[in-house]
Design a protein around this motif. Sequence first.
Motif, PDB file in Angstrom:
ATOM      1  N   ARG A  59       0.800  -1.223   0.000  1.00 39.27           N
ATOM      2  CA  ARG A  59       0.000   0.000   0.000  1.00 39.27           C
ATOM      3  C   ARG A  59       0.835   1.276   0.000  1.00 39.27           C
ATOM      4  NH1 ARG A  59      -5.363  -0.271   1.244  1.00 39.27           N
ATOM      5  NH2 ARG A  59      -5.307   1.807   2.189  1.00 39.27           N
ATOM      6  N   PHE A  60       1.999   1.262   0.629  1.00 44.08           N
ATOM      7  CA  PHE A  60       2.713   2.518   0.866  1.00 44.08           C
ATOM      8  C   PHE A  60       4.085   2.620   0.206  1.00 44.08           C
ATOM      9  CE2 PHE A  60      -0.155   1.974   4.528  1.00 44.08           C
ATOM     10  CZ  PHE A  60      -0.887   3.149   4.423  1.00 44.08           C
ATOM     11  N   LEU A  61       4.713   1.498  -0.164  1.00 39.52           N
ATOM     12  CA  LEU A  61       6.060   1.600  -0.739  1.00 39.52           C
ATOM     13  C   LEU A  61       6.078   2.426  -2.026  1.00 39.52           C
ATOM     14  CD1 LEU A  61       9.004   0.928  -0.503  1.00 39.52           C
ATOM     15  CD2 LEU A  61       8.587  -1.249  -1.663  1.00 39.52           C
ATOM     16  N   PRO A  62       5.135   2.221  -2.976  1.00 39.42           N
ATOM     17  CA  PRO A  62       5.140   3.083  -4.171  1.00 39.42           C
ATOM     18  C   PRO A  62       4.966   4.566  -3.820  1.00 39.42           C
ATOM     19  CG  PRO A  62       3.756   1.154  -4.531  1.00 39.42           C
ATOM     20  CD  PRO A  62       4.103   1.169  -3.087  1.00 39.42           C
ATOM     21  N   LEU A  63       4.096   4.870  -2.833  1.00 35.58           N
ATOM     22  CA  LEU A  63       3.887   6.256  -2.416  1.00 35.58           C
ATOM     23  C   LEU A  63       5.155   6.841  -1.813  1.00 35.58           C
ATOM     24  CD1 LEU A  63       1.986   8.679  -1.758  1.00 35.58           C
ATOM     25  CD2 LEU A  63       1.480   7.525   0.402  1.00 35.58           C
ATOM     26  N   ILE A  64       5.835   6.046  -0.969  1.00 36.23           N
ATOM     27  CA  ILE A  64       7.050   6.531  -0.306  1.00 36.23           C
ATOM     28  C   ILE A  64       8.134   6.839  -1.322  1.00 36.23           C
ATOM     29  CG2 ILE A  64       8.904   5.845   1.266  1.00 36.23           C
ATOM     30  CD1 ILE A  64       6.800   4.259   2.850  1.00 36.23           C
ATOM     31  N   THR A  65       8.354   5.935  -2.269  1.00 40.21           N
ATOM     32  CA  THR A  65       9.406   6.143  -3.271  1.00 40.21           C
ATOM     33  C   THR A  65       9.080   7.321  -4.182  1.00 40.21           C
ATOM     34  OG1 THR A  65       8.323   4.452  -4.637  1.00 40.21           O
ATOM     35  CG2 THR A  65      10.157   3.739  -3.242  1.00 40.21           C
ATOM     36  N   ASP A  66       7.799   7.496  -4.530  1.00 37.73           N
ATOM     37  CA  ASP A  66       7.410   8.620  -5.397  1.00 37.73           C
ATOM     38  C   ASP A  66       7.623   9.962  -4.698  1.00 37.73           C
ATOM     39  OD1 ASP A  66       6.742   6.851  -7.363  1.00 37.73           O
ATOM     40  OD2 ASP A  66       4.578   6.924  -7.006  1.00 37.73           O
ATOM     41  N   ILE A  67       7.246  10.057  -3.419  1.00 39.29           N
ATOM     42  CA  ILE A  67       7.401  11.317  -2.685  1.00 39.29           C
ATOM     43  C   ILE A  67       8.874  11.653  -2.487  1.00 39.29           C
ATOM     44  CG2 ILE A  67       7.034  12.403  -0.430  1.00 39.29           C
ATOM     45  CD1 ILE A  67       4.327  11.069  -0.298  1.00 39.29           C
ATOM     46  N   LEU A  68       9.689  10.643  -2.188  1.00 37.05           N
ATOM     47  CA  LEU A  68      11.118  10.896  -1.987  1.00 37.05           C
ATOM     48  C   LEU A  68      11.813  11.277  -3.286  1.00 37.05           C
ATOM     49  CD1 LEU A  68      12.072   8.041   0.526  1.00 37.05           C
ATOM     50  CD2 LEU A  68      11.649  10.447   1.012  1.00 37.05           C
ATOM     51  N   ALA A  69      11.305  10.768  -4.416  1.00 34.76           N
ATOM     52  CA  ALA A  69      11.931  11.072  -5.707  1.00 34.76           C
ATOM     53  C   ALA A  69      11.436  12.378  -6.310  1.00 34.76           C
ATOM     54  CB  ALA A  69      11.669   9.927  -6.692  1.00 34.76           C
TER      55      ALA A  69
ATOM     56  N   VAL B 114       6.298  27.383   1.096  1.00 41.22           N
ATOM     57  CA  VAL B 114       6.130  26.632   2.350  1.00 41.22           C
ATOM     58  C   VAL B 114       4.851  25.808   2.266  1.00 41.22           C
ATOM     59  CG1 VAL B 114       5.874  26.770   4.841  1.00 41.22           C
ATOM     60  CG2 VAL B 114       7.352  28.408   3.644  1.00 41.22           C
ATOM     61  N   ASP B 115       5.009  24.491   2.424  1.00 39.94           N
ATOM     62  CA  ASP B 115       3.867  23.574   2.436  1.00 39.94           C
ATOM     63  C   ASP B 115       4.050  22.656   3.641  1.00 39.94           C
ATOM     64  OD1 ASP B 115       1.837  21.790   2.057  1.00 39.94           O
ATOM     65  OD2 ASP B 115       2.192  21.485  -0.089  1.00 39.94           O
ATOM     66  N   ILE B 116       3.399  23.023   4.744  1.00 35.74           N
ATOM     67  CA  ILE B 116       3.623  22.298   6.001  1.00 35.74           C
ATOM     68  C   ILE B 116       3.169  20.847   5.885  1.00 35.74           C
ATOM     69  CG2 ILE B 116       2.997  22.197   8.439  1.00 35.74           C
ATOM     70  CD1 ILE B 116       2.749  25.220   8.424  1.00 35.74           C
ATOM     71  N   SER B 117       1.991  20.609   5.293  1.00 32.03           N
ATOM     72  CA  SER B 117       1.489  19.232   5.191  1.00 32.03           C
ATOM     73  C   SER B 117       2.419  18.377   4.334  1.00 32.03           C
ATOM     74  CB  SER B 117       0.079  19.240   4.600  1.00 32.03           C
ATOM     75  OG  SER B 117       0.084  19.799   3.300  1.00 32.03           O
ATOM     76  N   ARG B 118       2.963  18.965   3.256  1.00 30.14           N
ATOM     77  CA  ARG B 118       3.886  18.200   2.410  1.00 30.14           C
ATOM     78  C   ARG B 118       5.179  17.894   3.155  1.00 30.14           C
ATOM     79  NH1 ARG B 118       8.110  18.291  -0.934  1.00 30.14           N
ATOM     80  NH2 ARG B 118       7.974  17.146  -2.906  1.00 30.14           N
ATOM     81  N   GLU B 119       5.664  18.860   3.952  1.00 30.99           N
ATOM     82  CA  GLU B 119       6.880  18.626   4.731  1.00 30.99           C
ATOM     83  C   GLU B 119       6.666  17.525   5.765  1.00 30.99           C
ATOM     84  OE1 GLU B 119       9.890  19.823   4.317  1.00 30.99           O
ATOM     85  OE2 GLU B 119       9.241  20.938   2.558  1.00 30.99           O
ATOM     86  N   GLU B 120       5.486  17.506   6.401  1.00 31.85           N
ATOM     87  CA  GLU B 120       5.195  16.443   7.367  1.00 31.85           C
ATOM     88  C   GLU B 120       5.134  15.085   6.679  1.00 31.85           C
ATOM     89  OE1 GLU B 120       1.576  17.569   9.208  1.00 31.85           O
ATOM     90  OE2 GLU B 120       2.503  19.012  10.594  1.00 31.85           O
ATOM     91  N   ARG B 121       4.486  15.045   5.508  1.00 37.66           N
ATOM     92  CA  ARG B 121       4.400  13.793   4.769  1.00 37.66           C
ATOM     93  C   ARG B 121       5.783  13.330   4.313  1.00 37.66           C
ATOM     94  NH1 ARG B 121       0.659  15.299   1.817  1.00 37.66           N
ATOM     95  NH2 ARG B 121       1.771  15.894  -0.091  1.00 37.66           N
ATOM     96  N   LEU B 122       6.623  14.287   3.893  1.00 42.82           N
ATOM     97  CA  LEU B 122       7.979  13.937   3.474  1.00 42.82           C
ATOM     98  C   LEU B 122       8.786  13.388   4.640  1.00 42.82           C
ATOM     99  CD1 LEU B 122      10.135  13.954   1.250  1.00 42.82           C
ATOM    100  CD2 LEU B 122      10.680  16.307   1.905  1.00 42.82           C
ATOM    101  N   HIS B 123       8.607  13.977   5.824  1.00 46.76           N
ATOM    102  CA  HIS B 123       9.316  13.488   7.012  1.00 46.76           C
ATOM    103  C   HIS B 123       8.889  12.054   7.362  1.00 46.76           C
ATOM    104  CE1 HIS B 123      11.165  13.422  10.974  1.00 46.76           C
ATOM    105  NE2 HIS B 123       9.973  13.123  11.503  1.00 46.76           N
ATOM    106  N   LYS B 124       7.587  11.783   7.284  1.00 49.31           N
ATOM    107  CA  LYS B 124       7.107  10.423   7.566  1.00 49.31           C
ATOM    108  C   LYS B 124       7.645   9.429   6.552  1.00 49.31           C
ATOM    109  CE  LYS B 124       2.784  12.127   9.586  1.00 49.31           C
ATOM    110  NZ  LYS B 124       1.317  12.256   9.397  1.00 49.31           N
ATOM    111  N   CYS B 125       7.689   9.826   5.280  1.00 51.63           N
ATOM    112  CA  CYS B 125       8.198   8.920   4.236  1.00 51.63           C
ATOM    113  C   CYS B 125       9.677   8.613   4.446  1.00 51.63           C
ATOM    114  CB  CYS B 125       7.977   9.532   2.860  1.00 51.63           C
ATOM    115  SG  CYS B 125       6.250   9.567   2.337  1.00 51.63           S
TER     116      CYS B 125
END
Length: 655
Positions: free
Chosen positions: A588-598, A605-616
């Motif tokens: 469920r999440f590996l494709p999402l994690i790799t896409d966000i990191l790439a 400034v996008d706080i929600s995106r930064e939080e999501r990037l930190h979790k990934c």
Amino acid sequence: MATPVVTKTAWKLQEIVAHASNVSSLVLGKASGRLLATGGDDCRVNLWSINKPNCIMSLTGHTSPVECVRLNTPEELIVAGSQSGSIRVWDLEAAKILRTLMGHKANICSLDFHPYGEFVASGSQDTNIKLWDIRRKGCVFRYKGHSQAVRCLRFSPDGKWLASAADDHTVKLWDLTAGKMMSEFPGHTGPVNVVEFHPNEYLLASGSSDRTIRFWDLEKFQVVSCIEGEPGPVRSVLFNPDGCCLYSGCQDSLRVYGWEPERCFDVVLVNWGKVADLAICNDQLIGVAFSQSNVSSYVVDLTRVTRTGTVAQDPVQDSQPLTQQPSNPGVSLRRIYERPSTTCSKPQRVKHNSESERRSPSSEDDRDERESRAEIQNAEDYNEIFQPKKSISRTPPRRSEPFPAPPEDDTATAKEASKPSPATDVQLPVPNLEVPAQPPVMASTPAPKGEPAIIPATRNEPIGLKASDFLPAVKIPQQAELVDEDAMSQIRKGHDTMCVVLTSRHKNLDTVRAVWTTGDIKTSVDSAVAINDLSVVVDLLNIVNQKASLWKLDLCTTVLPQIEKLLQSKYESYVQTGCTSLKLILQRFLPLITDILAAPPSVGVDISREERLHKCRLCYKQLKSISGLVKSKSGLSGRHGSAFRELHLLMASLD
């Protein structure tokens, strides 16, 4: 007047030690219901006659554990697939290797023989389906379409279609003549474990880990009905020979279903645990199950089972009236399969048909024959089962008799006292008191069985527990007799400690449950982790794993460190739960994690995106840590090895 003996509806026939190591697969011969083939981690395929303790034949040649076995319809050929991806076909009458088929890149998960031609279909963890020509030792066609391991393959009764079930929650139907997919049947919410064609009509049944059975119309390519509320994952289903009902082998029970409308006709309690395969012969249903190195066989008397008409008391919901069911179960509601004609006609000359032409005189074939052997362990049973097929007899073939049923428990109570060992629960209907023979002779004698490194989830005896530990040592023979009070005081020594442990665990679960009722899944998982008790984490994950929609990215950051601990546990149930949770996260999440990191950095400034990037980033770091552990354990044999190899394939994108 003598009281008539009341017989049982279902009973245990026998239990055998099938292999020197764990059994990984087994199959029943559907034609006779009397032939059993087992594959084990010892790389062997053993053949057995039901209700006989001795192995008929042991087939060698595989160099890795045997993951799947299948017998052809006449029970003359057997095919076995291994963890390495190799497939071997043996001729049972000639007692020799017939073919070795190579081509899959991962372990074999499913096999099936074509009902008429000399073809074999194989499904693998590499997601591919291959159709093999046994005569020419080659792959005829490759079918691609599944995204995960193919767990079950079945040819249609007319041999024109092939149905496949996979872990990607789908069932696919393939046209063998056109070499393409005809239709895809979505709808299951869990891995599909088994598919089965109706013996007469254009109807297909599929069973899944989501505890449902679905019936599919193969003319309209749509669902006919769906049966929900199975007590566990559906692993084995079988249509009655006349097609009037479907049998489902559930956890410790047999259920009889109809599909138009959906209903449960009967429920028979059978203590077979997780049944692996079913067959029908002489109005008896034979079921087999395995645990570690043991294989148990069970019998259900179908003459005492309701197969049509009255609905049994069962959780299956039925909103339609009974009058909608056809009064004659033999009347077909759909198109019927057209089977090949069996009338005598002028034979056509087929190339590579003789035994000398079937096997090409290559060095590879010679090597296969040297490395693969068929060791006949019981010549008498072998000649009785296989040899008569080679000769023409003027007398009708001898038909196997039904297995006699033992008396009911209340009738047999008086006989219990005369049994030499009360711990023996194997019921043999024939008066043979011989001790079952040991497994077939192997190349080396297995070492004495000690406490295993991995404690299995299901076992017949406690690990490391001896009755003598609870009794005081006897120094003088004359004082060997203990008073009841002394024995009870010794037994109660650890009772208080165990009560404290169980009370503490119950309190911890109550704490987690109180948070769970608020609807905040993340907080309830955090509370379970804070308790620092892996058993509580396992109980909670077993619930969360049932519904994939509960998983969120922030939940993964909390669970992944716990999964790493579970994968290193000595308890099999902990490892299984950890593998299931990790598989859900990867899917469920590996494709999402790799896409966000790439993805390139955003502007502003996008706080929600930064939080999501930190979790990934945090999840990626934890997955990298776990990938090394998964890779080191992917070389294990048996069920653990298969699970870790599948996880290793899913984590390939991390490298």
